[in-house]
Motif scaffolding. Structure first.
Motif, PDB file in Angstrom:
ATOM      1  N   UNK A  20       8.119 -31.029   1.754  1.00  0.00           N
ATOM      2  CA  UNK A  20       6.810 -30.967   1.102  1.00  0.00           C
ATOM      3  C   UNK A  20       7.003 -30.728  -0.399  1.00  0.00           C
ATOM      4  N   UNK A  21       6.439 -31.591  -1.206  1.00  0.00           N
ATOM      5  CA  UNK A  21       6.391 -31.366  -2.652  1.00  0.00           C
ATOM      6  C   UNK A  21       5.163 -30.518  -2.939  1.00  0.00           C
ATOM      7  N   UNK A  22       5.400 -29.348  -3.531  1.00  0.00           N
ATOM      8  CA  UNK A  22       4.301 -28.420  -3.780  1.00  0.00           C
ATOM      9  C   UNK A  22       4.058 -28.237  -5.271  1.00  0.00           C
ATOM     10  N   UNK A  23       2.816 -27.959  -5.587  1.00  0.00           N
ATOM     11  CA  UNK A  23       2.439 -27.764  -6.985  1.00  0.00           C
ATOM     12  C   UNK A  23       1.283 -26.767  -7.037  1.00  0.00           C
ATOM     13  N   UNK A  24       1.361 -25.846  -7.982  1.00  0.00           N
ATOM     14  CA  UNK A  24       0.268 -24.909  -8.209  1.00  0.00           C
ATOM     15  C   UNK A  24      -0.086 -24.966  -9.686  1.00  0.00           C
TER      16      UNK A  24
END
Length: 209
Positions: A20-24
């Motif tokens: 999973x590529x995550x971004x916040x």
């Protein structure tokens, strides 16, 4: 706004893992004594576990933290934890504090807990414990085992009326339904509530219902 990007493994209920590529994105308000702004958006990008060519993108407002991914009959679901006051008011204080989205014809639509596989118990995405935050801020990748260990460090807490549970477990009421228990009348006027929800709704991605 500050942006954190990293990759992590999510272990599905059948034992398989997906990347999973995550971004916040931190674009919200910051109180005077805080060093960082509030999360304004969470982003997940991942592929089908059976066909890497089929890709999905999930975005949520900052108060709805992605907590788990599941697939049912090839259809992806994302479990979000309502983790902040603005999201609690917007989603009418759900108990347990979870919002479920199912991918349907290009849109993420709301679903009940009973739609999830009974074998899905673990929150297989990193919740923001101190260790997970340090890792995410540094942009380091994370294994499914690390995600599991980080979630456990949050410890026990009371989740609504559904019993004391570890933070990495998904509480499931016997009827499989999420109840909504907000009592904002008396604290906010009817007009204030309408305006607040309209403003929050404007932040939602176009493909989320």
């Amino acid at each position: 706004p500050e942006v954190w990007k990293w990759q992590e493994e999510a272990r599905l209920d059948d034992g398989k893992t997906i990347l999973v590529d995550r971004e916040v994105i931190f674009g919200g308000a910051r109180l005077p004594w805080e060093t960082e702004r509030l999360q304004s958006e969470y982003i997940l990008r991942f592929a089908s576990p059976t066909d890497s060519k089929i890709k999905y993108e999930y975005r949520s407002i900052g108060g709805l933290a992605p907590a788990a991914i599941a697939f049912v009959g090839g259809v992806p679901f994302v479990v979000g934890e309502v983790s902040r006051g603005d999201a609690k008011k917007f989603y009418d204080c759900p108990e347990p504090p979870l919002i479920i989205h199912r991918y349907d014809n290009g849109k993420w639509k709301r679903a009940e807990l009973r739609a999830l596989p009974s074998t899905l118990n673990d929150m297989n995405l990193a919740l923001f414990s101190n260790l997970a935050m340090e890792n995410a801020k540094a942009g380091k990748s994370a294994t499914a085992q690390q995600v599991n260990e980080w979630n456990k460090t949050i410890g026990k807490r009371v989740v609504g009326k559904y019993a004391e549970t570890l933070a990495d477990s998904i509480p499931k009421p016997s009827n499989g339904k999420i109840e909504y228990q907000c009592n904002v009348e008396g604290k906010l006027s009817a007009i204030d509530i309408i305006e607040f929800k309209a403003e929050m709704r404007s932040r939602l991605p176009k493909n989320m219902e």
